[in-house]
Write a protein that holds these residues in place. Structure first.
Motif, PDB file in Angstrom:
ATOM      1  N   THR A  81     -55.971  -7.258 117.669  1.00 27.38           N
ATOM      2  CA  THR A  81     -57.047  -7.006 118.606  1.00 27.38           C
ATOM      3  C   THR A  81     -58.257  -7.905 118.396  1.00 27.38           C
ATOM      4  O   THR A  81     -59.166  -7.897 119.213  1.00 27.38           O
ATOM      5  N   LEU A  82     -58.297  -8.660 117.321  1.00 28.00           N
ATOM      6  CA  LEU A  82     -59.418  -9.568 117.106  1.00 28.00           C
ATOM      7  C   LEU A  82     -59.224 -10.800 117.983  1.00 28.00           C
ATOM      8  O   LEU A  82     -58.394 -11.658 117.701  1.00 28.00           O
ATOM      9  N   ALA A  83     -60.009 -10.851 119.038  1.00 31.71           N
ATOM     10  CA  ALA A  83     -59.830 -11.903 120.044  1.00 31.71           C
ATOM     11  C   ALA A  83     -60.137 -13.298 119.519  1.00 31.71           C
ATOM     12  O   ALA A  83     -59.631 -14.289 120.054  1.00 31.71           O
ATOM     13  N   HIS A  84     -60.977 -13.403 118.482  1.00 28.62           N
ATOM     14  CA  HIS A  84     -61.363 -14.737 118.006  1.00 28.62           C
ATOM     15  C   HIS A  84     -60.335 -15.339 117.047  1.00 28.62           C
ATOM     16  O   HIS A  84     -60.416 -16.523 116.708  1.00 28.62           O
ATOM     17  N   VAL A  89     -64.114 -21.735 116.953  1.00 29.43           N
ATOM     18  CA  VAL A  89     -65.437 -21.331 117.430  1.00 29.43           C
ATOM     19  C   VAL A  89     -66.570 -21.981 116.636  1.00 29.43           C
ATOM     20  O   VAL A  89     -67.743 -21.775 116.953  1.00 29.43           O
ATOM     21  N   SER A  90     -66.227 -22.772 115.632  1.00 29.37           N
ATOM     22  CA  SER A  90     -67.251 -23.324 114.738  1.00 29.37           C
ATOM     23  C   SER A  90     -68.213 -24.276 115.442  1.00 29.37           C
ATOM     24  O   SER A  90     -69.336 -24.484 114.983  1.00 29.37           O
ATOM     25  N   SER A  91     -67.794 -24.846 116.574  1.00 29.55           N
ATOM     26  CA  SER A  91     -68.670 -25.789 117.272  1.00 29.55           C
ATOM     27  C   SER A  91     -69.759 -25.082 118.066  1.00 29.55           C
ATOM     28  O   SER A  91     -70.698 -25.715 118.546  1.00 29.55           O
ATOM     29  N   SER A  92     -69.644 -23.767 118.202  1.00 25.38           N
ATOM     30  CA  SER A  92     -70.636 -22.987 118.941  1.00 25.38           C
ATOM     31  C   SER A  92     -71.249 -21.939 118.027  1.00 25.38           C
ATOM     32  O   SER A  92     -70.554 -21.048 117.535  1.00 25.38           O
ATOM     33  N   ALA A  93     -72.550 -22.035 117.809  1.00 30.64           N
ATOM     34  CA  ALA A  93     -73.232 -21.060 116.947  1.00 30.64           C
ATOM     35  C   ALA A  93     -73.154 -19.660 117.547  1.00 30.64           C
ATOM     36  O   ALA A  93     -73.027 -18.667 116.818  1.00 30.64           O
ATOM     37  N   PHE A  94     -73.202 -19.594 118.869  1.00 30.63           N
ATOM     38  CA  PHE A  94     -73.150 -18.301 119.545  1.00 30.63           C
ATOM     39  C   PHE A  94     -71.780 -17.648 119.366  1.00 30.63           C
ATOM     40  O   PHE A  94     -71.674 -16.471 119.003  1.00 30.63           O
ATOM     41  N   PHE A 141     -61.777 -10.417 125.533  1.00 28.22           N
ATOM     42  CA  PHE A 141     -62.698 -11.463 125.095  1.00 28.22           C
ATOM     43  C   PHE A 141     -61.992 -12.775 124.760  1.00 28.22           C
ATOM     44  O   PHE A 141     -62.638 -13.733 124.327  1.00 28.22           O
ATOM     45  N   ASP A 142     -60.695 -12.827 124.948  1.00 30.86           N
ATOM     46  CA  ASP A 142     -59.975 -14.062 124.667  1.00 30.86           C
ATOM     47  C   ASP A 142     -60.521 -15.248 125.457  1.00 30.86           C
ATOM     48  O   ASP A 142     -60.709 -16.330 124.887  1.00 30.86           O
ATOM     49  N   PRO A 143     -60.811 -15.098 126.760  1.00 31.84           N
ATOM     50  CA  PRO A 143     -61.358 -16.237 127.515  1.00 31.84           C
ATOM     51  C   PRO A 143     -62.704 -16.728 126.977  1.00 31.84           C
ATOM     52  O   PRO A 143     -63.009 -17.925 127.064  1.00 31.84           O
ATOM     53  N   TYR A 144     -63.506 -15.818 126.426  1.00 31.87           N
ATOM     54  CA  TYR A 144     -64.804 -16.224 125.887  1.00 31.87           C
ATOM     55  C   TYR A 144     -64.631 -17.043 124.607  1.00 31.87           C
ATOM     56  O   TYR A 144     -65.232 -18.106 124.449  1.00 31.87           O
ATOM     57  N   ARG A 150     -67.834 -18.096 130.164  1.00 29.20           N
ATOM     58  CA  ARG A 150     -69.109 -17.844 129.499  1.00 29.20           C
ATOM     59  C   ARG A 150     -69.436 -16.356 129.535  1.00 29.20           C
ATOM     60  O   ARG A 150     -69.230 -15.698 130.558  1.00 29.20           O
ATOM     61  N   LEU A 151     -69.936 -15.854 128.441  1.00 26.22           N
ATOM     62  CA  LEU A 151     -70.372 -14.457 128.407  1.00 26.22           C
ATOM     63  C   LEU A 151     -71.734 -14.353 129.079  1.00 26.22           C
ATOM     64  O   LEU A 151     -72.710 -14.944 128.624  1.00 26.22           O
TER      65      LEU A 151
END
Length: 220
Positions: A81-84, A89-94, A141-144, A150-151
């Motif tokens: 269930t962990l979408a990330h 994702v390291s290139s985006s601080a958000f 949240f997979d697409p995000y 974008r969220l």
């Protein structure tokens, strides 16, 4: 202190698929030679009269077996269930901040409120506060995390404001109650412990709130 059961019991239920297999592991050839009855030998092991290991009753074995299986399935389900997971994702601080908080928000350990100020697909500037834990439970949240979407705040989130149309909405969520008619500004009350979160960055930065608040402002 409560007795958690015989030492090594968890290893026992993981090692043997059935209670009979566990009993058989403690029966020696000598036992079978003198008793001449495998079922009787099992009964004596279960009662503690024979056998070389710890006494573990059938009910306790089954209970521990079910608990071990439930724990295994829970861990496997949590990983799924962990979408990330597996996303870069390291290139985006958000996105990194969202990923770091995902497990805690899914499990209920944390209820993060996210402030976002960005532009919608129509180019209109919008802002709002999002109950991250609630969104995780109601949306994929997979697409995000994959960067395909974008969220953005919605009119169904804790708060929403469209700076061009001046559309403003606020909604309670399972985790927070919105307190909008307050002289100090927008407040959120945590429904679990009833504590108030002041989302004013100046107040929050002075450490007046213990709740996680995540701010994101896109480059206009």
């Amino acid at each position: 202190m409560e007795d958690d059961g015989p030492p090594g019991a968890d290893n026992v239920v993981n090692e043997f698929s059935t209670y009979e297999a566990f009993l058989d592991s403690q029966i020696t050839q000598t036992d079978l030679y003198y008793l001449e009855d495998e079922e009787l030998a099992r009964q004596l092991v279960e009662l503690g009269y024979r056998g070389s290991g710890e006494v573990l009753r059938r009910e306790e074995f089954q209970a521990r077996k079910e608990a071990a299986e439930a724990s295994r399935l829970s861990k496997r389900s949590q990983k799924k269930t962990l979408a990330h997971t597996g996303k870069e994702v390291s290139s985006s601080a958000f996105l990194t901040a969202l990923a770091e908080r995902e497990e805690a928000n899914r499990s209920g350990k944390m209820t993060t409120i996210i402030f976002i100020r960005d532009r919608n697909p129509n180019g209109q500037e919008i802002s709002g506060y999002i109950d991250y834990a609630h969104r995780l439970k109601t949306e994929d949240f997979d697409p995000y995390f994959s960067g395909r979407k974008r969220l953005l705040p919605r009119q169904t989130d804790l708060s929403f404001y469209n700076w061009e149309t001046q559309t403003s909405t606020s909604n309670n969520t399972p985790n927070y109650q919105v307190i909008a008619d307050n002289a100090t500004g927008l407040l959120f009350k945590n429904k679990r412990d009833r504590k108030i979160l002041n989302v004013d960055p100046k107040v929050y930065s002075r450490g007046h709130s213990t709740y996680p608040l995540l701010h994101f402002r896109a480059n206009s």
